[in-house]
Design a protein around this motif. Structure first.
Motif, PDB file in Angstrom:
ATOM      1  N   HIS A  14      -0.458   0.724   2.112  1.00  0.00           N
ATOM      2  CA  HIS A  14      -0.972  -0.621   2.713  1.00  0.00           C
ATOM      3  C   HIS A  14      -0.617  -1.734   1.651  1.00  0.00           C
ATOM      4  O   HIS A  14      -0.907  -1.443   0.579  1.00  0.00           O
TER       5      HIS A  14
ATOM      6  N   CYS B  93      -4.880   5.239  -0.703  1.00  0.00           N
ATOM      7  CA  CYS B  93      -6.289   5.422  -0.197  1.00  0.00           C
ATOM      8  C   CYS B  93      -6.260   6.702   0.671  1.00  0.00           C
ATOM      9  O   CYS B  93      -7.150   7.377   1.278  1.00  0.00           O
TER      10      CYS B  93
ATOM     11  N   CYS C 203      -0.857   6.367   3.246  1.00  0.00           N
ATOM     12  CA  CYS C 203      -0.693   5.549   1.882  1.00  0.00           C
ATOM     13  C   CYS C 203      -1.357   6.308   0.648  1.00  0.00           C
ATOM     14  O   CYS C 203      -2.336   6.848   0.954  1.00  0.00           O
TER      15      CYS C 203
ATOM     16  N   CYS D  65      -3.723  -2.038  -0.509  1.00  0.00           N
ATOM     17  CA  CYS D  65      -3.937  -0.905  -1.625  1.00  0.00           C
ATOM     18  C   CYS D  65      -2.703  -1.283  -2.544  1.00  0.00           C
ATOM     19  O   CYS D  65      -3.338  -1.073  -3.988  1.00  0.00           O
TER      20      CYS D  65
END
Ligand SMILES: [Zn+2]
Length: 109
Positions: free
Chosen positions: A68, A40, A37, A71
């Motif tokens: 995600h 993050c 991702c 996120c």
């Protein structure tokens, strides 16, 4: 901008505009391999429901990233302008690639 009411789902995708004016499509996906991702830098395991972010850039075409869901909602969605819900059928890979293509006869810079 307040929290957007909703996430990409089987039926709905989201479409917004980046600061540069490119279209950004948020599409629900299931990971078929391990992704990382960009929000993050954590892993998205195989089989996990997540958000595919597909940028449509004219005239250079498309590229996409796997985020995600959390996120994307916290980091990405607040950055997008004119966010709206669109039927998921409009966000198929082939349709998005067609949007990113330059029309024949148009001059390339
Ligand atoms: Zn993440």
């Amino acid at each position: 901008m307040g929290q957007f009411d909703g996430q990409p789902s089987v039926r709905w995708s989201l479409r917004g505009l980046t600061e540069e004016g490119d279209e950004a499509w948020l599409i629900r996906g299931i990971a078929r391999k391990l992704y990382r991702c960009p929000g993050c830098h954590g892993e998205i395991p195989v089989g996990e429901e997540h958000t595919i972010v597909q940028y449509v850039r004219r005239p250079t075409g498309t590229d996409h990233h796997h985020w995600h869901r959390q996120c994307a909602e916290e980091l990405l969605i607040p950055e997008l302008a004119k966010l709206r819900r669109v039927p998921a059928s409009e966000s198929s890979q082939s349709r998005l690639e067609a949007r990113g293509r330059v029309r024949p006869g148009r001059r390339r810079s």
